[in-house]
Motif scaffolding. Sequence first.
Motif: not given
Length: 405
Positions: A160, A162, A236, A239, A243-244, A247, A296, A320-321, A323
Motif C-alpha cells: 500500500d 506511502f 515521516f 503526513r 501510520f502503519p 513499513l 514505523f 509502503y505498508s 495491506k
Amino acid sequence: MKILEGLFFVFLVGFALIDLVHAQDQSGFISIDCCATFDYTDYTTGINYTTDESFIYTGILKNVSDEYQTDLNQRLILTLRIFPDGTRNCYNVNKLTKGSKYLIRATFFYGNYDTKNQGPKFDIHLGANIWGHGTPLISGLEFRILNNNNYVIHQPGSLDFFAHWDVGSKATENIRFPHDSYDRIWTPFHKNNWLNISTNGSNSIDTSNNSQLPPGIVMQTAATMKNANEELILPFEGRGIDFPKELYVFMYFEELVELVRTDNRSFNILLDGEPVYGPVAPELLSVNIVNPTMPFSNTFSLFKTETSTLPPILNAIEVYSVKNLSQVETDQKDVDAVSNINTNYKLSKDWQGDPCSPKDFMWVGLKCSDSVYDPPRIVSLNLSSSKLSGELDHSFSSLTMLLVL
C-alpha cells in the motif's frame, strides 16, 4: 482542493525500467478517465485514456467547478462520476491478466462539483477486501502491469503506497511516464540542511538484471549532508495519515561522481538511533538497492561509518505498508453461473462485483456459505420477485452447492 490518490500492488492478480524508446509502450496499461465523454491522449504524459462506459453502468457524470477548469490541472480530474444511489457501485475491469502484479492507482478529486465545499464519504473495496475510505465519487482508475519478480514481500497481502521520493531534487514537477515505464509518480523531496548533488546530462543505468530501478532522471539527483558527521534524517511525521505498524522500504543509492583516492563513503541505516542495516557503500553509476522491513519510526536516518570520510547519500526511496487482503472471493464457477443467469433473464437486480463478498454487501436474493479458508459458495437463490417464466436456464446446474431455489 487536494487530489487524493491511492496506490496499490495487487497480490497475485502489482516496476520495470527500460530505455526511453521502449518506455512509450503502454501494452500493460489500462487508463480510465471516469466520466470522460471520449477517449484521448494526455498531452503531458502521452498516456492514452479511455472512457469508463464499458466498465460500469451506475453513477452520474459531473464536472468540477469552474475554478478548477484550468489548463494547469490534469485533464483526468476535470470530470468525475458520483454514486448517489445503491449500496455498492463496482467497476468491472476484466482485462487484467490473472497471476500478474499490478500497480493500481485510483484518483478522487471532489473539485466542489456540487458547490457545497464538502465531499461525502464511502468505503472502497478491491475485490472482496476493503481498500480504504474515500469520497462517493471517482475521477480516474489506472492499472500498470508489473514484473512479478519485483516488489517481493514475505507475507500475504499487497503493498500500500506511502511515499515515492525523488530525493535531492528541487524540480517543481513530479516524474512519471514516459520517464518511468511503469508510471510510478516520483515526488521531489529535499530539505534545507541537505546538500543536493546531481550529474550532468542523462544517467545511464543498466536495468537488465533488475527492472525495479527508478528512471535515470530520478537517480541523477541525490542528497547528502554538508557536514560529514551529521545524520541524514528522513522524517515521516506530519503526513496527516494513520501510520502503519510496519513499513516496507526500498532505498536506492548511487555514487554520482568519482571520488578522489583519499575519500570513501559508507554508512548505516538507523531507526531511533540504532543500526538496523549496513554498511552500505554506493558504487559509481551503479545502483545499490536496500530493502529492509522495519517498524514505523519518526526518526529514520543514515549515518556514516567510523571509517567513512564522507556523509551518507540517498538518491530515491519508496515506502509502503502491507495491506492484508484476506477476504476470499466467491468461487469463480458460481460467479460465472449467477452472472449468466442475470444476463440471460435480464434481471433488474442491482448485482455488481463479487456476489458473496464482502459479506455486508452480498447480492440481494443470495445466501452464501461462510468459511474462513474456502471461497464462498452460493447455497440459496431467491428469484421469486423477478416473475420468471419459461425454461430453466442451464446455468443453474453450475451452482453445485445450491440448496434452496
